[in-house]
Design an enzyme around this catalytic site. Structure first.
Site, PDB file in Angstrom:
ATOM      1  N   LYS A  30     -33.794  36.739  76.991  1.00 20.28           N
ATOM      2  CA  LYS A  30     -35.329  36.794  76.748  1.00 20.28           C
ATOM      3  C   LYS A  30     -36.240  35.702  76.240  1.00 20.28           C
ATOM      4  O   LYS A  30     -37.359  35.345  76.804  1.00 20.28           O
ATOM      5  CB  LYS A  30     -35.814  38.071  76.032  1.00 20.28           C
ATOM      6  CG  LYS A  30     -37.041  38.564  75.461  1.00 20.28           C
ATOM      7  CD  LYS A  30     -37.246  39.307  74.618  1.00 20.28           C
ATOM      8  CE  LYS A  30     -36.975  39.316  72.994  1.00 20.28           C
ATOM      9  NZ  LYS A  30     -38.097  38.728  72.392  1.00 20.28           N
ATOM     10  N   ASN A  31     -35.702  35.123  75.285  1.00 23.09           N
ATOM     11  CA  ASN A  31     -36.673  34.109  74.660  1.00 23.09           C
ATOM     12  C   ASN A  31     -36.475  32.833  75.191  1.00 23.09           C
ATOM     13  O   ASN A  31     -37.544  31.921  75.076  1.00 23.09           O
ATOM     14  CB  ASN A  31     -36.163  34.159  73.013  1.00 23.09           C
ATOM     15  CG  ASN A  31     -36.544  35.395  72.344  1.00 23.09           C
ATOM     16  OD1 ASN A  31     -37.315  35.997  72.897  1.00 23.09           O
ATOM     17  ND2 ASN A  31     -36.037  35.175  71.200  1.00 23.09           N
ATOM     18  N   ARG A 100     -46.400  38.067  71.367  1.00 25.31           N
ATOM     19  CA  ARG A 100     -46.673  36.830  70.866  1.00 25.31           C
ATOM     20  C   ARG A 100     -46.177  35.612  71.680  1.00 25.31           C
ATOM     21  O   ARG A 100     -47.117  34.804  71.516  1.00 25.31           O
ATOM     22  CB  ARG A 100     -45.785  36.669  69.470  1.00 25.31           C
ATOM     23  CG  ARG A 100     -46.368  37.496  68.475  1.00 25.31           C
ATOM     24  CD  ARG A 100     -45.627  37.210  67.054  1.00 25.31           C
ATOM     25  NE  ARG A 100     -45.554  35.776  66.928  1.00 25.31           N
ATOM     26  CZ  ARG A 100     -46.420  35.118  66.441  1.00 25.31           C
ATOM     27  NH1 ARG A 100     -47.540  35.557  65.930  1.00 25.31           N
ATOM     28  NH2 ARG A 100     -46.449  33.600  66.174  1.00 25.31           N
ATOM     29  N   CYS A 124     -47.133  40.632  63.672  1.00 21.49           N
ATOM     30  CA  CYS A 124     -46.218  41.892  64.331  1.00 21.49           C
ATOM     31  C   CYS A 124     -45.665  42.522  63.335  1.00 21.49           C
ATOM     32  O   CYS A 124     -45.419  42.123  61.892  1.00 21.49           O
ATOM     33  CB  CYS A 124     -45.626  41.111  65.384  1.00 21.49           C
ATOM     34  SG  CYS A 124     -44.183  40.108  64.696  1.00 21.49           S
ATOM     35  N   ARG A 129     -46.338  35.833  61.169  1.00 18.18           N
ATOM     36  CA  ARG A 129     -46.136  34.855  62.067  1.00 18.18           C
ATOM     37  C   ARG A 129     -47.394  33.890  62.222  1.00 18.18           C
ATOM     38  O   ARG A 129     -48.147  34.096  63.671  1.00 18.18           O
ATOM     39  CB  ARG A 129     -45.538  35.672  63.338  1.00 18.18           C
ATOM     40  CG  ARG A 129     -44.391  36.384  62.981  1.00 18.18           C
ATOM     41  CD  ARG A 129     -43.678  37.050  64.154  1.00 18.18           C
ATOM     42  NE  ARG A 129     -42.878  36.320  64.955  1.00 18.18           N
ATOM     43  CZ  ARG A 129     -42.368  36.658  66.033  1.00 18.18           C
ATOM     44  NH1 ARG A 129     -42.428  38.117  66.406  1.00 18.18           N
ATOM     45  NH2 ARG A 129     -41.823  35.845  67.070  1.00 18.18           N
ATOM     46  N   PRO A 130     -47.568  32.925  61.596  1.00 18.40           N
ATOM     47  CA  PRO A 130     -48.992  32.219  61.962  1.00 18.40           C
ATOM     48  C   PRO A 130     -48.451  31.365  62.896  1.00 18.40           C
ATOM     49  O   PRO A 130     -47.410  30.973  63.406  1.00 18.40           O
ATOM     50  CB  PRO A 130     -49.241  31.545  60.584  1.00 18.40           C
ATOM     51  CG  PRO A 130     -47.750  31.590  59.715  1.00 18.40           C
ATOM     52  CD  PRO A 130     -47.046  32.673  60.070  1.00 18.40           C
ATOM     53  N   VAL A 131     -49.467  30.651  63.521  1.00 19.61           N
ATOM     54  CA  VAL A 131     -49.359  29.427  64.535  1.00 19.61           C
ATOM     55  C   VAL A 131     -49.526  28.099  64.307  1.00 19.61           C
ATOM     56  O   VAL A 131     -49.998  27.224  64.924  1.00 19.61           O
ATOM     57  CB  VAL A 131     -49.831  29.903  66.143  1.00 19.61           C
ATOM     58  CG1 VAL A 131     -49.076  30.809  66.349  1.00 19.61           C
ATOM     59  CG2 VAL A 131     -51.509  30.185  65.774  1.00 19.61           C
ATOM     60  N   ASP A 132     -49.911  27.825  62.829  1.00 15.90           N
ATOM     61  CA  ASP A 132     -50.279  26.708  62.188  1.00 15.90           C
ATOM     62  C   ASP A 132     -49.405  25.468  62.697  1.00 15.90           C
ATOM     63  O   ASP A 132     -49.931  24.435  62.839  1.00 15.90           O
ATOM     64  CB  ASP A 132     -50.427  26.692  60.736  1.00 15.90           C
ATOM     65  CG  ASP A 132     -48.961  27.166  60.138  1.00 15.90           C
ATOM     66  OD1 ASP A 132     -48.375  28.103  60.604  1.00 15.90           O
ATOM     67  OD2 ASP A 132     -48.813  26.467  59.133  1.00 15.90           O
ATOM     68  N   LEU A 133     -48.094  25.498  62.786  1.00 15.65           N
ATOM     69  CA  LEU A 133     -47.494  24.330  63.173  1.00 15.65           C
ATOM     70  C   LEU A 133     -47.699  23.906  64.650  1.00 15.65           C
ATOM     71  O   LEU A 133     -47.536  22.887  64.995  1.00 15.65           O
ATOM     72  CB  LEU A 133     -45.786  24.638  63.105  1.00 15.65           C
ATOM     73  CG  LEU A 133     -45.479  24.907  61.648  1.00 15.65           C
ATOM     74  CD1 LEU A 133     -44.015  25.466  61.052  1.00 15.65           C
ATOM     75  CD2 LEU A 133     -45.764  23.904  60.790  1.00 15.65           C
ATOM     76  N   ASP A 316     -32.218  37.199  64.565  1.00 22.81           N
ATOM     77  CA  ASP A 316     -32.280  38.226  65.563  1.00 22.81           C
ATOM     78  C   ASP A 316     -31.001  39.199  65.595  1.00 22.81           C
ATOM     79  O   ASP A 316     -30.799  40.117  66.485  1.00 22.81           O
ATOM     80  CB  ASP A 316     -32.437  37.798  66.929  1.00 22.81           C
ATOM     81  CG  ASP A 316     -33.911  37.192  67.021  1.00 22.81           C
ATOM     82  OD1 ASP A 316     -34.800  37.635  66.237  1.00 22.81           O
ATOM     83  OD2 ASP A 316     -34.172  36.199  68.001  1.00 22.81           O
ATOM     84  N   VAL A 338     -35.793  34.042  57.285  1.00 16.89           N
ATOM     85  CA  VAL A 338     -36.853  33.674  58.321  1.00 16.89           C
ATOM     86  C   VAL A 338     -37.991  34.341  58.495  1.00 16.89           C
ATOM     87  O   VAL A 338     -38.998  33.885  58.722  1.00 16.89           O
ATOM     88  CB  VAL A 338     -35.947  33.647  59.600  1.00 16.89           C
ATOM     89  CG1 VAL A 338     -36.928  33.163  60.975  1.00 16.89           C
ATOM     90  CG2 VAL A 338     -34.694  32.594  59.804  1.00 16.89           C
ATOM     91  N   ARG A 408     -38.719  46.471  75.220  1.00 23.46           N
ATOM     92  CA  ARG A 408     -39.396  44.956  75.181  1.00 23.46           C
ATOM     93  C   ARG A 408     -38.209  43.860  75.390  1.00 23.46           C
ATOM     94  O   ARG A 408     -38.424  42.894  76.006  1.00 23.46           O
ATOM     95  CB  ARG A 408     -39.898  44.585  73.798  1.00 23.46           C
ATOM     96  CG  ARG A 408     -41.265  45.249  73.607  1.00 23.46           C
ATOM     97  CD  ARG A 408     -41.814  44.615  72.343  1.00 23.46           C
ATOM     98  NE  ARG A 408     -41.531  43.187  72.067  1.00 23.46           N
ATOM     99  CZ  ARG A 408     -41.103  42.177  71.109  1.00 23.46           C
ATOM    100  NH1 ARG A 408     -40.825  43.241  70.067  1.00 23.46           N
ATOM    101  NH2 ARG A 408     -40.844  41.294  71.285  1.00 23.46           N
TER     102      ARG A 408
END
Ligand code: EPU
Length: 439
Positions: A30-31, A100, A124, A129-133, A316, A338, A408
């Site tokens: 999936k990922n 996401r 979520c 789960r930020p996206v700053d990086l 996971d 994590v 999902r």
């Protein structure tokens, strides 16, 4: 494919303690598949992806790409993607908020178009789960990025609208940020170096996919990735790697039911930490060939687990191992480092008789002689798998609700378990009135 709404009205009914036996096929990851689909935007020619898993998340990614002008044609596990005609259309928030991974389009769109707008995916169930990086990486490569009304607006500085190679040190080896920067860098001018990069197998798969289109990438799979930008990428035909988390989940299905099962195709090196932990706990994992594993069960001993970025133990797999530890001999400590909110399955496992105490990000699990079946609610994707596993081992009937989470990310998990001999079926609470109280 059923819709998430259907799945909110369905439950999995599991009659526990049925032994499993036989062989099971592992689907594509999936990922990997999700990021490769976004990566196909980097190329304006035909891209074919094979070994795509059949999942609601993949269906959502298909819809998101279609909404921004990408042409897609899926037949079974093969999808043809052509992003020649992408425009400035924004992916709809209703779709983005459900996935996401939709944020992955930002790097390829910026690299191809010089500017883009992508709604922020939001938090979520497992954390903020930020996206700053991701954003800092794109800024280092010459993009102006601002967030307005929940939408990320990104625009490459300068008249040529081409991203510039940069040296980027990630404060944390984020999988998503590494992927965003790597994709953007494939078409940037000059060399990009990502230090403290994530080393997950999905990163190496993305690099191999991009290389198959002509990208110049070295070091993917290590903590330093070097990308030399090229002007354009060309057509490809590429096969997604097997899903290491699905494989790990099925290994636990064998271990928790004390059953001997075989799995293929798998890349054992992607599962090194999972295999090492299982062996430490008693069950044997035998390499039957380069892409085939056999689980030979044994009584399960307690052990401590700490989730870490790859090659550490994967977050996971934390929930599924916890299900196994509930039935082990002794006491275990499970530390989640994590994600900040990834222990919500504990309350549901407790409903089945598990002895678990939580302190912050640590769960103390004391093995019990048996679990008892109960109605339980899945709170996120991997939690749903953990509850299915617990149900396979429990005495009596377990009813797992919240199947939209399971669908999902697992390609027909119950079908695969049934083929191994599990007594598991999906029922609609509408069709079976005795379950209507669960809806
Ligand atoms: N983080 C930041 N800032 C960022 C990016 C990440 O603070 O800009 C933090 C996150 O909040 C989190 C940690 O860093 O606490 C790790 O996040 P990472 O970016 O590595 O994860 P991700 O890319 O969001 C992917 C998988 C997850 C998997 C993680 C870790 C996809 C689509 N998702 O998420 O998969 O758990 O890597 O391996 O690739 C799942 O399949 O169930 C799943 C959640």
């Amino acid at each position: 494919m059923t819709t998430p709404l259907d799945e909110q009205q369905s439950v999995l009914e599991i009659q526990g303690q049925t032994p499993l036996r036989g062989e099971v096929n592992i689907s594509g990851a999936k990922n990997s598949a999700l990021v490769l689909m976004a990566g196909a935007i980097l190329c304006s020619e035909d891209c074919r992806l094979r070994n795509l898993p059949l999942l609601v998340d993949i269906e959502r990614m298909t819809q998101i790409l279609a909404a921004i002008g990408v042409k897609l044609n899926r037949k079974g596990d093969v999808i043809d993607i052509n992003a020649q005609d992408i425009g400035q259309d924004q992916a709809p928030y209703e779709l983005v908020s459900q996935l996401r991974a939709s944020f992955f389009v930002i790097g390829p769109l910026l690299a191809r178009l010089g500017m883009t707008r992508v709604p922020l995916p939001g938090g979520c169930a497992i954390g903020a789960r930020p996206v700053d990086l991701h954003v800092r990486g794109l800024q280092a490569m010459g993009a102006d990025v601002r967030i307005e009304h929940g939408v990320v607006h990104a625009c490459v500085r300068g008249s040529r609208k081409r991203l510039q190679g940069a040296k980027i040190y990630l404060d944390y080896p984020s999988v998503g940020a590494t992927e965003t920067i790597m994709m953007a860098a494939t078409l940037a001018e000059g060399e990009t170096i990502i230090e403290n990069a994530a080393q997950e197998p999905e990163i190496a798969d993305l690099a191999n996919f991009c290389r198959s289109m002509g990208a110049k990438i070295k070091g993917a799979g290590t903590n330093k990735i070097i990308i030399s930008g090229v002007e354009r990428l060309h057509s490809t035909d590429y096969c997604v790697i097997p899903d290491r988390i699905e494989a790990g989940t099925l290994l636990i299905a064998g271990a928790i039911t004390q059953s001997e099962i075989s799995l293929s195709p798998v890349f054992p090196e992607h599962l090194a930490s999972v295999i090492a932990k299982l062996r430490e706990m008693g069950p044997q994992v035998i390499m039957e060939g380069p892409d085939r594993l056999r689980l030979v069960p044994a009584p399960v001993r307690a052990t401590d687990i700490k989730t870490l970025p790859f090659p550490g133990f994967p977050t996971d797999m934390q929930a599924q191992f916890m299900a196994l530890l509930t039935l082990s001999e002794g006491s275990s400590m499970v530390t989640e480092t994590v994600f900040e909110n990834r222990l919500r399955h504990v309350a549901e496992l407790q409903r089945m008789g598990a002895d678990i105490r939580v302190k912050g990000n640590i769960a103390l699990v004391k093995g019990v002689p048996f679990l008892s079946g109960a109605p339980v609610m899945a709170t996120d994707l991997r939690a749903s798998a953990a509850l299915v596993l617990a149900g396979l081992a429990a005495q009596g009937t377990t009813l797992v609700q919240g199947l939209h989470h399971l669908d999902r990310g697992y390609d027909n998990l119950e079908g695969k378990l049934r083929k191994l001999g599990a007594n598991i079926r999906r029922i609609s609470v509408v069709d079976e009135p005795e379950y209507s109280a669960l809806s």
